[in-house]
Design a protein around this motif. Structure first.
Motif, mmCIF file in Angstrom:
data_model
loop_
_atom_site.group_PDB
_atom_site.id
_atom_site.type_symbol
_atom_site.label_atom_id
_atom_site.label_comp_id
_atom_site.label_asym_id
_atom_site.label_seq_id
_atom_site.Cartn_x
_atom_site.Cartn_y
_atom_site.Cartn_z
ATOM 1 N N ILE A 787 0.840 -1.204 0.000
ATOM 2 C CA ILE A 787 0.000 0.000 0.000
ATOM 3 C C ILE A 787 0.873 1.252 0.000
ATOM 4 C CG2 ILE A 787 -1.626 1.363 1.392
ATOM 5 C CD1 ILE A 787 -2.801 -1.340 2.348
ATOM 6 N N ASN A 788 1.918 1.234 0.811
ATOM 7 C CA ASN A 788 2.823 2.393 0.864
ATOM 8 C C ASN A 788 3.504 2.635 -0.481
ATOM 9 O OD1 ASN A 788 2.360 3.100 3.524
ATOM 10 N ND2 ASN A 788 3.923 1.706 4.320
ATOM 11 N N MET A 789 3.901 1.548 -1.156
ATOM 12 C CA MET A 789 4.577 1.713 -2.442
ATOM 13 C C MET A 789 3.626 2.245 -3.509
ATOM 14 S SD MET A 789 7.645 1.116 -1.841
ATOM 15 C CE MET A 789 8.156 1.359 -3.528
ATOM 16 N N ILE A 790 2.350 1.819 -3.440
ATOM 17 C CA ILE A 790 1.368 2.345 -4.387
ATOM 18 C C ILE A 790 1.153 3.837 -4.144
ATOM 19 C CG2 ILE A 790 -1.091 2.301 -4.997
ATOM 20 C CD1 ILE A 790 -0.992 -0.723 -4.709
ATOM 21 N N ASN A 791 1.082 4.214 -2.879
ATOM 22 C CA ASN A 791 0.971 5.647 -2.538
ATOM 23 C C ASN A 791 2.123 6.426 -3.158
ATOM 24 O OD1 ASN A 791 -1.357 5.468 -1.039
ATOM 25 N ND2 ASN A 791 -0.291 5.181 0.912
ATOM 26 N N LEU A 792 3.306 5.896 -2.986
ATOM 27 C CA LEU A 792 4.506 6.570 -3.481
ATOM 28 C C LEU A 792 4.454 6.733 -4.999
ATOM 29 C CD1 LEU A 792 7.357 7.673 -2.977
ATOM 30 C CD2 LEU A 792 8.204 5.329 -3.143
#
Length: 1002
Positions: A787-792
């Motif tokens: 999820i964090n990588m998609i946000n990034l």
């Protein structure tokens, strides 16, 4: 435009204006000409004026300097501000620092300020609102907009990090109270608070966020109307005049918004004075190594309103009644606060108050005495009836320490001789009895109660209980009078002070084994008494085998090997047999019976269990009430316990501990019918007391239907994934770009972590067998990182001005480097630190359209898009660190220049940005000094018009037409040559800033 405009306009600015309705004055930092002591943030001139007014003195500046130096030294101690708090209460060398003489502190100066910098060396933070009393920063408020990322936990994490920083020690120590709000109503189903307004006392470690639910609605009727001059001053000072007439701003100004309600409840003059004087406790905790730590506690709101309710009863001439507060709600702490409050209550009437805490067990006497001492009370323990006769006949105390005094006494020490006889009465003495666990040992037919009442028929008697006796026969109200204040289970659970319970029935296979054992015993022995039947080795062996297996699985399932269990046996004979059988297993246990071992040994066992040295306590009748051990999370119930005693026993496992959401009751005896009958009786009692105000309560147990629904949700969400192989699972979710689906998946795994250990209870064997528990945390982390990588990636690729990368994508991302060797972990930490420092510096930018800033963001985008960050090698990270440091330093220089220009415009970034846009457009309209003179004058004129005309910002063409004559006049007055297109461009730049600001506010 920075996101802070949204947060400011929706919550902070309305809160500042609301403070003025409560009698606080707003201080403009940019217009303040006095001195602020940088080490304490005390406003020196205000402090001097207030101290002189309160004490009727004329202290010089040098006198005040000496006092502040003394305060500074006191605040440097590692005592959580205890010495400073004492100074607040008692003064300094005879000088009062705060007026506590009047209920509303009428001689005090009440003020607020926004964005006051708390700074030490290079570390700093700026609370949204700081509350000054006599120039001292005694409280602050941090606000977030509703539905902010991570909810109120964002502030929780931030303040814990700040307050653990030793550089901020003085600021931690001077702060008495903090409020944190995202202007949302409480969600009573949240275990981890995300929404609402919370208050907390300072701590060097972790703060505890407390709910506040107002019980005196009349307080909202005493709020003054808004003073429009004060409101306009705040809007001008914060450069947000554009929001003045918006409907959103009007809504957020409501006195009944969550943030404003909390401000009224905590900071109305009379409230803040009472909280400062009576609602703070310093509690010393000593561990096995005799190391003492200090905690700072604030009154919980039920304790606050119970205290006020006691005062109300006394004012109306009633001297007895019941405090019905559920177990775990802090009744001992309530007594401590009331010793301080009622001492002053009677002192104002010229009466000496003597306080007694009455218990019915020796272990509770010791426990209560220790609790009172830890809070700073002087405790007189009564060891014999003769001692108590002497105590009751005296008006004073043996205490010469200056501490407040309480006498802790066992009710059995009351006798016919322990009476304040007529000849011994002193009209200036008022005895106040607090009766602990008032559902026990107070039978009207017994001598204990009659001796207690006879000891002083003029005494105040406050009975404390979580389970009053109700129904047929004698009940608590008949003995002690009406309820003074009530606080029941459902509210305590919602407030996070106690946990919901889960009742676990026995798995069918084991129930059959236990029944088979009983049948075999009866076949061999014939008909034998139930007591012997359940204590027979064959039954006990099967029982203990089940308990130990279940307990071992529970520790694994809950991922916590520190929890403890209690086995409640059917008889003392069974308890002895169970304890003997437990010796065949690896778990440690102790047997607690009234006729087993001596008092001191039993006390040692209790303490060993609380400290984690024992796994189990085996009991029959003892420890079912009054025994508090937060690590006790599994209660194995071998018999039906009746009426109020059942609720007392169940709540042994409801104390908050670690991150537990529930306490667990393993029910061998099938207590459902008795629980339903008992809980219905209390429900009827509450309904009779509260009438229509009482709403359907939440059951103390989480229902099977709720658990079943949760488990079905989990099964559906996880159906397609290979959860038996964490590596395969990682590959599967790496192909997912649907963030919402991943968030739902994360929620399912969170839920599963909590409910894994009870999946078997309702027959979800296929679900409970599908996962290895040690996989769950790894699976959860994989989903979270995805999820964090998609946000990034989303923010790097899609953000128009790319500022979202700083607001969301890089915020608190936890990169798990996969190719980093052990020797390279230091480099990985340095990379994280460099990335965080670059993020923070870029986030400080006030002008996202600045060409240099855009270039830096593009550089950052290029850097982070080269390859998967988690795949970087140590060598690559070193190269990235150099580039990140370059970006950060360039951003620092850009931010410094922008901040300096913003200060030229009275800290209004709208006109800093306008200035830059006009300078960027050739040919330059004027030099910097001349352009500044023009724009600053325009700012003053426009702000004044916006505040005066609520419709000016409803129509942009009208706003521009209204502004053009002003622009022409200012340019002409400054001798600047201009044409029509230049006038329109100046107007467009200014208009864009005002309307953008207003749109953010909305």
């Amino acid at each position: 435009m920075s996101k802070t405009y949204n947060e400011n306009s929706r919550v902070k600015i309305p809160a500042l204006v609301h403070f003025t309705r409560l009698g606080y004055d707003y201080i403009s930092l940019k217009n303040y000409s006095g001195t602020i002591d940088a080490d304490t943030n005390i406003f020196v001139d205000i402090f001097r004026e207030a101290v002189n007014r309160i004490n009727r003195t004329n202290l010089s500046a040098s006198d005040i300097h000496r006092i502040i130096q003394e305060i500074k030294m006191v605040l440097s101690s590692d005592d959580l501000g205890r010495a400073f708090y004492t100074m607040l209460l008692t003064g300094y060398n005879g000088l009062k620092l705060v007026d506590f003489e009047t209920a509303n502190g009428s001689d005090n100066t009440f003020q607020i300020v926004t964005e006051l910098t708390y700074k030490n060396d290079n570390d700093e933070f700026r609370p949204d609102i700081t509350v000054l009393i006599n120039g001292m920063p005694l409280a602050f408020i941090e606000v977030k907009k509703p539905n902010n990322k991570d909810g109120i936990q964002a502030e929780y994490a931030r303040i814990n990090k700040r307050f653990s920083n030793k550089k901020f020690k003085r600021f931690v120590n001077i702060t008495q109270l903090m409020v944190f709000s995202n202007n949302s109503e409480y969600d009573d189903n949240e275990v981890v608070p995300l929404e609402g307004a919370f208050y907390a006392a300072s701590s060097y470690k972790k703060l505890f966020f407390s709910h506040f639910r107002e019980e005196d609605d009349m307080i909202f009727g005493r709020i003054e109307p808004i003073n429009e001059d004060k409101e306009a001053a705040i809007l001008r000072d914060t450069n947000l005049v554009s929001i003045k007439h918006t409907p959103e701003y009007a809504t957020n100004l409501s006195p009944l918004s969550p943030t404003n309600r909390m401000i009224t409840s905590m900071f109305s003059h009379e409230r803040i004075m009472m909280l400062l004087k009576y609602a703070i406790a310093y509690v010393e905790k000593t561990d096995d190594q005799r190391i003492t730590t200090l905690e700072k506690h604030l009154m919980r709101y039920p304790q606050f309103f119970a205290t006020k309710a006691i005062e109300h009863k006394l004012n109306s001439g009633i001297k007895n009644g019941i405090i019905w507060h559920t177990q775990g709600s802090g009744k001992t702490a309530l007594v401590y606060y009331n010793v301080r409050y009622l001492k002053d209550y009677y002192q104002r009437q010229g009466i000496i108050a003597k306080f007694y805490f009455v218990v019915d067990r020796l272990d509770l006497l010791t426990q209560a005495a220790d609790e009172f001492r830890s809070r700073g009370l002087f405790v007189e323990e009564v060891n014999s009836k003769e001692d108590f006769v002497a105590n009751i006949r005296t008006t004073g105390t043996v205490n010469n320490t200056g501490q407040d005094t309480i006498t802790v006494v066992n009710i059995q020490k009351f006798s016919e001789e322990s009476v304040a006889r007529a000849a011994d009465y002193n009209v200036n003495v008022q005895r106040i009895y607090f009766l602990d666990e008032a559902h026990r040992s107070y039978k009207p037919t017994g001598s204990f109660l009659s001796n207690l009442i006879s000891s002083d028929r003029n005494a105040v008697m406050v009975a404390l209980t979580g389970t009053p006796l109700i129904g047929d026969g004698y009940n608590s109200k008949d003995v002690f009078g009406a309820y003074i204040h009530k606080y029941y289970y459902n509210r305590s659970i919602s407030d996070g002070y106690t946990l919901k319970l889960i009742r676990e029935g026995i798995a069918t296979t084991y129930r059959k084994r236990l029944q088979t054992a009983l049948d075999e015993i009866e076949t061999v022995k014939g008909s034998i008494p139930k007591k012997e039947l359940y204590a027979h080795p064959k039954y006990v062996s099967a029982l203990v085998e089940y308990i130990t297996a279940d307990f071992a699985k529970s520790r694994v399932a809950m991922n916590d090997y520190t929890i403890g269990g209690m086995i409640v046996c059917d008889s003392s004979e069974q308890a002895r047999a169970v304890f003997s059988e437990m010796k065949h297993y690896s778990f440690t246990s102790a047997l607690i019976l009234h006729d087993e071992d001596d008092t001191e040994t039993r006390k040692q066992y209790r303490n060993d269990f609380k400290k984690g040295k024992l796994d189990f306590l085996v009991v029959y009748n003892m420890l079912l009430t009054g025994f508090d051990a937060p690590r006790l999370k599994k209660l194995y119930l071998g018999r039906v316990i009746k009426e109020h005693s059942l609720l007392q026993a169940l709540t042994r496992v409801n104390r908050p501990y670690q991150k537990f959401r529930y306490g667990y009751v393993v029910d061998f005896a099938d207590i459902r019918a008795e629980f339903d009958k008992t809980n219905k009786a209390y429900f009827d009692e509450l309904q009779a007391e509260l009438g229509d105000e009482f709403k359907q309560y939440d059951n103390i147990f989480k229902t099977p239907e709720e658990i079943e629904a949760d488990l079905k949700t989990i099964a559906d969400k996880l159906f397609l994934f290979d959860t038996s192989n964490a590596e395969m699972f990682s590959k599967q979710i790496s192909a997912f770009d649907d963030k919402e689906a991943l968030i739902e998946l994360r929620h399912a795994l969170e839920l599963y972590k909590e409910l894994f250990n009870i999946a078997k209870l309702f027959g979800y064997d296929e679900l409970s067998d599908k996962f290895e528990l040690d996989n769950i945390t790894a699976l959860y982390n994989e989903v979270n990182n995805r999820i964090n990588m998609i946000n990034l990636k989303q923010n790097l690729q899609n953000a128009e001005d790319m500022s979202a990368i700083l607001n969301l994508a890089l915020d608190e991302i936890d990169f798990q480097f996969k190719k980093v060797s052990e020797s390279e972990l230091v480099i990985a930490d340095k990379f994280r630190e460099s990335l965080e420092r670059a993020r923070i510096e870029m986030q400080r930018n006030l002008d996202p359209k600045d060409p240099e800033y855009i270039t830096l963001l593009e550089e950052l985008q290029r850097l982070l898009s080269k390859k998967n960050i988690e795949e970087l090698t140590g060598e690559e990270m070193n190269a990235y660190i150099d580039e990140l440091d370059h970006i950060r330093k360039a951003a620092e220089q850009r931010n410094l220049a922008d901040q300096m220009l913003t200060m030229k415009y009275e800290n209004d970034p709208k006109f800093m940005r306008t200035h830059k846009r006009l300078k960027e457009t050739p040919p330059p309209l004027a030099s910097d000094p001349v352009l500044h003179k023009v724009l600053l004058s325009l700012k003053h004129h426009i702000d004044k018009r916006v505040l005066a005309n609520e419709r000016l910002l409803n129509n942009e063409p009208y706003f521009l037409q209204d502004m053009y004559p002003l622009i022409k006049q200012e340019l002409s007055d400054s001798g600047i040559s201009f044409n029509a297109s230049q006038v329109k461009y100046v107007g467009a730049c200014i208009s864009n800033e005002y309307f953008s600001e207003r749109n953010w506010a909305n």
